[in-house]
Scaffold this motif. Structure first.
Motif, short mmCIF file in Angstrom:
data_model
loop_
_atom_site.label_atom_id
_atom_site.label_comp_id
_atom_site.label_asym_id
_atom_site.label_seq_id
_atom_site.Cartn_x
_atom_site.Cartn_y
_atom_site.Cartn_z
N ARG A 51 -4.11 -55.61 -16.68
CA ARG A 51 -3.53 -54.28 -16.67
C ARG A 51 -2.14 -54.25 -17.31
NH1 ARG A 51 -3.49 -52.46 -11.05
NH2 ARG A 51 -4.34 -54.44 -10.39
N THR A 71 -12.27 -54.09 -18.06
CA THR A 71 -12.37 -54.02 -16.60
C THR A 71 -12.65 -55.37 -15.96
OG1 THR A 71 -14.71 -53.45 -16.76
CG2 THR A 71 -13.14 -51.62 -16.66
N GLN A 74 -11.36 -56.56 -12.32
CA GLN A 74 -10.83 -55.39 -11.61
C GLN A 74 -11.74 -55.04 -10.44
OE1 GLN A 74 -7.88 -53.80 -12.77
NE2 GLN A 74 -7.88 -55.63 -14.02
N HIS A 78 -9.58 -49.94 -9.33
CA HIS A 78 -8.83 -50.11 -10.56
C HIS A 78 -9.74 -49.97 -11.79
CE1 HIS A 78 -5.71 -51.99 -7.91
NE2 HIS A 78 -5.04 -51.07 -8.56
N TYR A 79 -10.96 -50.43 -11.67
CA TYR A 79 -11.97 -50.26 -12.73
C TYR A 79 -12.10 -48.77 -13.06
CZ TYR A 79 -17.05 -50.19 -14.12
OH TYR A 79 -18.25 -49.98 -14.72
N THR A 80 -12.28 -47.97 -12.02
CA THR A 80 -12.46 -46.53 -12.21
C THR A 80 -11.19 -45.88 -12.74
OG1 THR A 80 -14.08 -46.52 -10.43
CG2 THR A 80 -13.16 -44.39 -11.05
N MET A 83 -10.83 -46.80 -16.46
CA MET A 83 -11.83 -46.14 -17.29
C MET A 83 -11.60 -44.63 -17.36
SD MET A 83 -13.36 -48.52 -18.72
CE MET A 83 -14.43 -47.43 -19.66
N THR A 100 -17.83 -54.93 -24.49
CA THR A 100 -18.16 -55.20 -23.10
C THR A 100 -19.56 -55.81 -22.97
OG1 THR A 100 -18.26 -54.29 -20.86
CG2 THR A 100 -19.07 -52.87 -22.64
N LEU A 105 -21.11 -50.25 -17.02
CA LEU A 105 -19.90 -49.61 -17.56
C LEU A 105 -20.25 -48.87 -18.84
CD1 LEU A 105 -16.45 -49.94 -17.65
CD2 LEU A 105 -17.22 -51.13 -19.67
#
Length: 176
Positions: A51, A71, A74, A78-80, A83, A100, A105
């Motif tokens: 991050r 991501t 994460q 935090h992923y959400t 994104m 990715t 995702l």
């Protein structure tokens, strides 16, 4: 320190210090790092370091953002957040290119996918189309989405449509 790491690109570009502060604070907040601004980067987890890297680029107000596994490491929150932030940047005109291996995702967040295998483009369509195309998946060593496999095993005639419906429903539920 994290603040200095994120501010570095702006300082190297000669941005006045009074303009740097608000930009760095915004990037730190977006990436969930504001409480750690005075921490050394070495004290962070792998996901937090990722991050910091994203914040260091976001602060420069890029027009194109190329991210490799943004991501990885994460947690879901935090992923959400990342994104959704990237989705917002894209809506403001920033082009996001994302590399990715996270197929969910890809289904959930990418409106368009390009598949490259052995240096050649072999797929160029929606994420749902790509991840329900057994030929492309086989050529690129991708895993067909388990939703598609479930639909086929259940005898659903439009397995691709089932996957699209599920993803659309999930987006609606999670983002209300």
């Amino acid at each position: 320190m994290i603040y200095d790491e994120v501010a570095l690109g702006l300082r190297l570009r000669g941005v006045p210090e009074e303009e740097i502060g608000p930009k760095v604070e915004k990037a730190l907040k977006i990436c969930g790092l504001a409480p750690f601004r005075k921490w050394p980067v070495s004290a962070l987890s792998f996901g937090q370091k990722k991050r910091v890297t994203i914040a260091s680029i976001l602060v420069l107000d890029p027009k194109v953002l190329i991210l490799d596994e943004p991501t990885a490491g994460q947690d879901y929150r935090h992923y959400t957040e990342i994104m959704e932030f990237l989705k917002g940047l894209n809506a403001q005109g920033v082009t996001i290119l994302m590399i990715t291996h996270d197929m969910h995702l890809m289904l959930e967040y990418t409106p368009h996918a390009i598949v490259i295998s052995d240096g050649k483009k072999i797929g160029d369509s929606t994420a749902v189309d790509i991840l329900t195309d057994e030929e492309i998946a086989g050529q690129a060593n991708l895993k067909i989405t388990s939703l598609y496999e479930l639909a086929k095993m259940a005898g659903i005639d439009d397995a691709r449509g089932f996957v699209q419906y599920f993803i659309d429903y999930e987006r609606e539920v999670h983002r209300g």
